[in-house]
Each structure stands twice: as structure tokens, then as C-alpha cells.
Scaffold this motif. Structure first.
Motif, PDB file in Angstrom:
ATOM      1  N   ALA A 115     -48.781  34.536 -25.593  1.00 35.72           N
ATOM      2  CA  ALA A 115     -47.639  35.223 -24.983  1.00 35.72           C
ATOM      3  C   ALA A 115     -48.086  36.486 -24.268  1.00 35.72           C
ATOM      4  N   SER A 116     -49.105  37.172 -24.834  1.00 42.63           N
ATOM      5  CA  SER A 116     -49.561  38.434 -24.252  1.00 42.63           C
ATOM      6  C   SER A 116     -50.390  38.231 -22.988  1.00 42.63           C
TER       7      SER A 116
ATOM      8  N   ARG B 196     -49.800  36.066 -20.549  1.00 45.38           N
ATOM      9  CA  ARG B 196     -49.053  35.537 -19.408  1.00 45.38           C
ATOM     10  C   ARG B 196     -48.891  36.592 -18.316  1.00 45.38           C
ATOM     11  N   ARG B 197     -48.703  36.118 -17.092  1.00 49.99           N
ATOM     12  CA  ARG B 197     -48.367  37.004 -15.980  1.00 49.99           C
ATOM     13  C   ARG B 197     -47.029  36.519 -15.407  1.00 49.99           C
ATOM     14  N   PRO B 198     -46.022  37.368 -15.390  1.00 49.74           N
ATOM     15  CA  PRO B 198     -44.672  36.904 -15.018  1.00 49.74           C
ATOM     16  C   PRO B 198     -44.437  36.850 -13.513  1.00 49.74           C
ATOM     17  N   TRP B 199     -45.221  36.053 -12.807  1.00 49.81           N
ATOM     18  CA  TRP B 199     -45.135  36.042 -11.340  1.00 49.81           C
ATOM     19  C   TRP B 199     -43.758  35.586 -10.856  1.00 49.81           C
ATOM     20  N   LEU B 200     -43.193  34.569 -11.499  1.00 46.38           N
ATOM     21  CA  LEU B 200     -41.898  34.046 -11.049  1.00 46.38           C
ATOM     22  C   LEU B 200     -40.810  35.119 -11.188  1.00 46.38           C
ATOM     23  N   GLY B 201     -40.740  35.735 -12.360  1.00 43.84           N
ATOM     24  CA  GLY B 201     -39.722  36.759 -12.599  1.00 43.84           C
ATOM     25  C   GLY B 201     -39.872  37.934 -11.640  1.00 43.84           C
ATOM     26  N   LEU B 202     -41.111  38.422 -11.495  1.00 43.32           N
ATOM     27  CA  LEU B 202     -41.350  39.541 -10.583  1.00 43.32           C
ATOM     28  C   LEU B 202     -41.052  39.151  -9.142  1.00 43.32           C
TER      29      LEU B 202
ATOM     30  N   LEU C 181     -38.878  36.863  -8.082  1.00 39.29           N
ATOM     31  CA  LEU C 181     -37.426  36.795  -7.872  1.00 39.29           C
ATOM     32  C   LEU C 181     -36.821  38.192  -7.749  1.00 39.29           C
ATOM     33  N   LEU C 182     -37.289  39.112  -8.605  1.00 40.28           N
ATOM     34  CA  LEU C 182     -36.788  40.492  -8.535  1.00 40.28           C
ATOM     35  C   LEU C 182     -37.172  41.128  -7.198  1.00 40.28           C
TER      36      LEU C 182
ATOM     37  N   SER D 173     -35.009  39.794  -4.423  1.00 43.66           N
ATOM     38  CA  SER D 173     -33.668  40.404  -4.400  1.00 43.66           C
ATOM     39  C   SER D 173     -33.719  41.800  -3.780  1.00 43.66           C
TER      40      SER D 173
ATOM     41  N   PHE E  39     -34.058  41.317  -0.067  1.00 41.21           N
ATOM     42  CA  PHE E  39     -32.787  40.848   0.500  1.00 41.21           C
ATOM     43  C   PHE E  39     -31.793  42.010   0.608  1.00 41.21           C
TER      44      PHE E  39
END
Lengths: 453, 88
Positions: free
Chosen positions: B19-20, B22-28, B30-31, B34, B37
Motif C-alpha cells: 500500500a505504501s 503505490r503512486r496515485p497517478w489516476l487520482g492526481l 483526475l484532480l 478538474s 477545466f
């Protein structure tokens, strides 16, 4: 006695419900003072000759202060506890209201209401929801349902009370009365508040033998909570939920701020148009209560998706609304998904991260929400000034909400924890507190068949 | 535990480490999308607003009444928004 009328396995005689009550009172007070700002504009204009735009800027400052300080408030509640953080908020609330009652110039008003009250709001609003989450091992949706209703009830009651006070005592005395009464009430209630079941020597509501206890103090907690929060920051869900809260809040802030002028612009009289906003607030109470329960029972992600989708799709009805009846139909239909839009976040946090301290995570989500409310609030006026109509504002509201719905589709499934085994790791490697908590008094609430975890 | 002994991580430690890492590319992403946009919307409407303010001032000062091209000096933020917006 009341327990006889409740579903099997539930009881009203649990300390957790007192926590829900106190947290709801804090949320009611914060939401009420914020929403009652509208009734302050005319008295301030008459007393000082300030323009409505200049007065309204204080509201924008307050929204931005609350939003930017939310992550700090969340982190503070995790470090020093929700009660101490909320108590600091009450002190600042009192100071802010007293100073606001004495202001003589605009810059003082911006500092007193915009900065001080904005900071106070972050301190007593952000820790409330994570504190409720800590007290409920199961049935969090039901607890959130009760707590979220306060967001609608507070303004509905308080706007009327403040209007009467303003009429009777004038704006300055109204600030003093509200500040003293709110501080005494909330300060008194906070003496009964306990941050966690562990602090009160009790088990969380819905705890079953074999559940890992929530350990929220001790050296082991302090070192591991930092690591845990680091792991939370590495999940897609954490960033996407901030994004989703932001998009949803832009979507409904456009309507909440713009619906009255929109209706007036289409020929509806002002008092009738104001009733549209009241109808939205009243109808949304139902979905504010039911949506977290549905999210807990049938799935948080799906419930959240349909709320966002409904909020985005149904707003397009406004493109065809030309009469008071059509605006009222819109108010009833749209308020249902709107009321459910923001209430599932604590439930989905629980599904993703388990029964853990949620302060920092929820604080960051409220940062997204606050910035969304501030942005969505300025959009209708800006669009009208440019185009002379609200059509673009309606399309923008739909676009933001539907983009939020799309982002929800990309969230991870809620069937498993995003950081697996945190609770087990926490409990097994404990500093003795885990074991002592596990032998604490037996839970009042037993297993309930068919209830989701 | 003695020196040189291999330590086998527990299941908890293994999943924790996963869990530690991971790299949150999708979440970042999407943010970030936004935010981009939102900025695009603000720039578009801001430039539209700036454009209409400049035109209103020009009309008011009589520059457009003789049929000549409407021009007027904009304030710094008006010029900036129009320069940044690709459609204005």
C-alpha cells in the motif's frame, strides 16, 4: 423504553448518540451562521453604506478561510483530539462574533467575519464528522444520516431567529446575543464530548467480539498514524474524493446561490422565489438522512454516483422553467439528489480505510468542498453580468456534477480496504492498549443480521 | 533475534508495504484535470467579461459611433485574460 421501537440490535442508550448530538449541534451552529449571512446584508448596508458586493466579499473570505484551514483542522483533531480542537473553535467563534458586533470599517469586518469566524468554522466543523466515525464501528450510515440533517435544520431555524433578533435589537446586538448563546451552548455540550470510545472507556456502537478496537493514543498510535496517513496519501481514492467533493459542490453552489435571481429573472416574484430555496432546504432533509444509510447498506459508490448524476442531469430542468410552479417542481425533484450528494463521504471513507482516525482525510475533502462552494457561488453572478442570462450557469452546474459522476465511476471498488490489514497490524503490535481495549466492557449493541459492515 | 537471521515479513507488513509503494497517478490526474477545466472556464468567462467591459467603455467614449474599429485601453487584468484566452 424508546429501544422497543427501534430495529433489533439498536439502542438509544449508548454514549455514541450523545456524540452525534453534540457534533450535530456544532454543525447546526456553523451552518446556521453561515447561511444567515444573507439577512445581515441590508442592516450593514443601512448602517455603514457599504455596497452589497463589498459586504458579500466577507462571505467569500470566510468560505476560503474555512476551506484552506480544513486540512489543518483535521490534522489538529488527530493530534490533540476533536474536543480540544472544537473548543478552540468555540473560543474563536466567540471572539469573531464579538468583534463583528463592534466593527466600524470594512477591513475590520473582513478580519472579524472573514478570517476569525472562517477559522472558527474550520475548527469546530471538521473534527465533528471524524469523531462520529470513531464512535461507530457499524451503522455509521445511520449516525451520519442524523448528523447531516443538522446542515438543513440549522439554517432553516436560525435564519428566522436571526431575522427576528435583527428586527428587535439591531445587527450589533444580534451578533452579541448569537455569539454568547452559541458559545455557551456549544462550550457546555463539549464538556460531555469524548473524542473516542477508548477515551470514555467504552466500545464503539456496533462493536462485536473479535473486532479490532480503535486505538487512538499511545506511542504506537502516534508512530503508526503518521505511516498510515502517508499510505492514505498514496491511494487514488484519497485524491479523487477531494476532486469529487470539489466538483459536486461547484455543481450545487451555482444553484443554491443563483436559484432566487434565476426565478426572479423569469418573472417570479421575490417572496415566491425565496420559497424555492426554502423548498430545496426542506426537501433535502429527507435525502440527507436516507442517503448515508443507503450508502452503508447497498453500496457507497453506487449511491454517490446516482446522487451526482441526478444533481447534474436534473438541473437541466431549469432550462425549461418559466413559472413559479415549474421552479417549485424543480426544487422538490432536484433537492433529492442534491441532499444526498455530500453525505456519503464519511461512509465511503470507512469502506476504504476502515475504523481509523479520519480527521486529516476528511479535512482535505472539505478543502475541495469549500473551494467548490466558493467558486460555484460566484459563477451565477459572473455569468449573468456577461451574458444577461443564467443559461450558461445551468450548463456549467450540470457539467461539473456530471464530471463528478464520471470521476466516481473511476473510484476503486469499496468491497475491500485500500490499505489492508491496518487494523490488524495496529492491534497485534500494540503497546498494551489494544489488549486492554479488547477487554473493555461488552458492547451494548449485538450483531445485526443483514446489516452491512 | 540474532544477527544474520533472515526476517520474514508478516502478512500485515507485506500488504502494508504494498500500500505504501503505490503512486496515485489516476487520482492526481483526475484532480489535476478538474483544476485545469476550472481554470479554463474561469479564463474563458473572465476574458469574455473583460472583452465586454472594454467594448462598453469604447462605446461610451464614442469610439465606435463613427464606424471605426472599436479600441480602448484595457486594464492590466483585462488585457491579461484576453491574452491568455485562445478564443477571445
Amino acid at each position: 423504553m424508546i429501544d422497543r421501537f427501534l430495529p433489533e440490535g439498536h439502542t438509544i442508550r449508548h454514549y455514541a448518540w450523545l456524540i452525534v448530538f453534540v457534533a450535530s449541534a456544532a454543525q447546526m451552529l456553523g451552518a446556521a451562521i453561515r447561511m444567515a449571512f444573507g439577512v445581515l446584508i441590508n442592516p450593514l448596508e443601512e448602517s455603514f453604506g457599504w455596497s452589497p458586493g463589498a459586504i458579500g466579499l466577507a462571505y467569500a473570505w470566510m468560505s476560503i478561510s474555512t476551506a484552506l484551514l480544513s486540512p489543518i483542522a483535521g490534522s489538529l483533531s488527530s493530534r490533540i483530539g476533536a474536543r480540544k480542537t472544537m473548543m478552540a473553535g468555540v473560543v474563536l467563534f466567540f471572539a469573531g462574533m464579538m468583534w463583528t458586533s463592534q466593527v466600524t470599517s470594512l477591513w475590520q469586518f473582513y478580519l472579524a467575519y472573514g478570517l476569525l469566524f472562517g477559522t472558527a468554522q474550520a475548527l469546530f466543523l471538521v473534527p465533528a464528522v471524524p469523531a462520529i466515525a470513531a464512535w461507530f464501528r457499524r451503522h455509521l450510515g445511520m449516525a451520519m444520516g442524523f448528523a447531516m440533517v443538522s446542515w438543513s435544520l440549522g439554517p432553516a431555524l436560525m435564519v428566522q431567529v436571526m431575522a427576528v433578533l435583527l428586527e428587535t435589537y439591531g445587527w450589533s446586538q444580534t451578533m452579541v446575543i448569537t455569539g454568547v448563546a452559541g458559545s455557551v451552548l456549544l462550550g457546555g455540550l463539549l464538556f460531555l464530548f469524548r473524542d473516542t470510545p477508548e477515551q470514555a472507556g467504552k466500545q464503539a456502537y456496533g462493536w462485536r467480539p473479535g473486532d479490532a478496537p480503535l486505538v487512538t493514543s499511545g506511542a504506537h498510535f502516534r508512530s503508526n498514524s503518521k505511516r498510515f496517513q502517508g499510505a492514505v496519501y498514496r491511494t487514488n481514492g484519497f485524491w479523487n474524493l477531494i476532486n469529487i467533493h470539489f466538483l459536486g459542490c461547484v455543481g450545487h453552489a451555482v444553484i443554491l446561490v443563483g436559484i432566487v435571481p434565476m426565478a426572479v429573472n423569469r418573472g417570479v416574484s421575490f417572496p415566491v422565489a425565496a420559497g424555492v430555496l426554502t423548498t430545496i432546504a426542506a426537501t433535502s432533509i429527507v435525502s440527507r438522512f436516507l442517503t448515508p444509510i443507503l450508502g452503508d447498506r447497498i453500496g457507497a459508490k453506487g449511491t454517490m454516483f446516482w446522487s451526482f448524476f441526478g444533481q447534474g442531469a436534473l438541473v437541466l430542468l431549469l432550462l425549461f422553467a418559466d413559472s413559479a410552479v415549474e421552479f417549485y417542481i424543480f426544487a422538490v425533484v432536484w433537492a433529492i439528489p442534491y441532499g444526498g450528494e455530500g453525505t456519503v463521504f464519511p461512509v465511503i471513507n470507512r469502506k476504504y480505510y476502515g475504523h481509523v482516525p479520519m480527521g486529516p482525510t476528511y479535512g482535505w475533502q472539505l478543502l475541495g468542498a469549500g473551494l467548490g462552494m466558493a467558486l460555484g457561488g460566484v459563477m451565477p453572478g459572473m455569468v449573468f453580468d456577461i451574458t444577461g442570462a443564467y443559461t450558461w450557469a445551468i450548463w456549467l452546474s450540470a457539467a461539473f456534477s456530471l464530471t463528478g459522476a464520471f470521476a466516481i465511476v473511476l473510484l476503486e471498488p469499496t468491497r475491500r480496504l485500500l490499505i489492508p490489514n491496518w487494523e490488524n497490524l495496529h492491534a497485534s503490535a500494540g503497546d498494551g492498549r489494544a489488549e486492554s481495549a479488547a477487554t473493555a466492557p461488552a458492547p451494548v449493541v449485538g450483531p445485526v443480521a443483514g446489516m452491512s459492515d | 533475534m540474532t544477527a544474520g537471521t533472515a526476517v520474514t515479513p508478516t502478512i500485515e507488513e507485506t500488504t502494508w508495504a504494498a500500500a505504501s509503494d503505490r503512486r496515485p497517478w489516476l487520482g492526481l490526474g483526475l484532480l489535476g484535470g478538474s483544476v485545469a477545466f476550472t481554470l479554463a472556464v474561469l479564463i474563458f468567462f473572465g476574458a469574455w467579461f473583460a472583452d465586454s467591459r472594454i467594448e462598453t467603455r469604447a462605446s461610451a467614449s464614442g469610439l465606435a459611433s463613427d464606424g471605426s474599429t472599436v479600441t480602448s485601453d484595457g486594464e492590466w487584468w483585462e488585457d491579461g485574460l484576453i491574452a491568455v484566452c485562445p478564443v477571445h
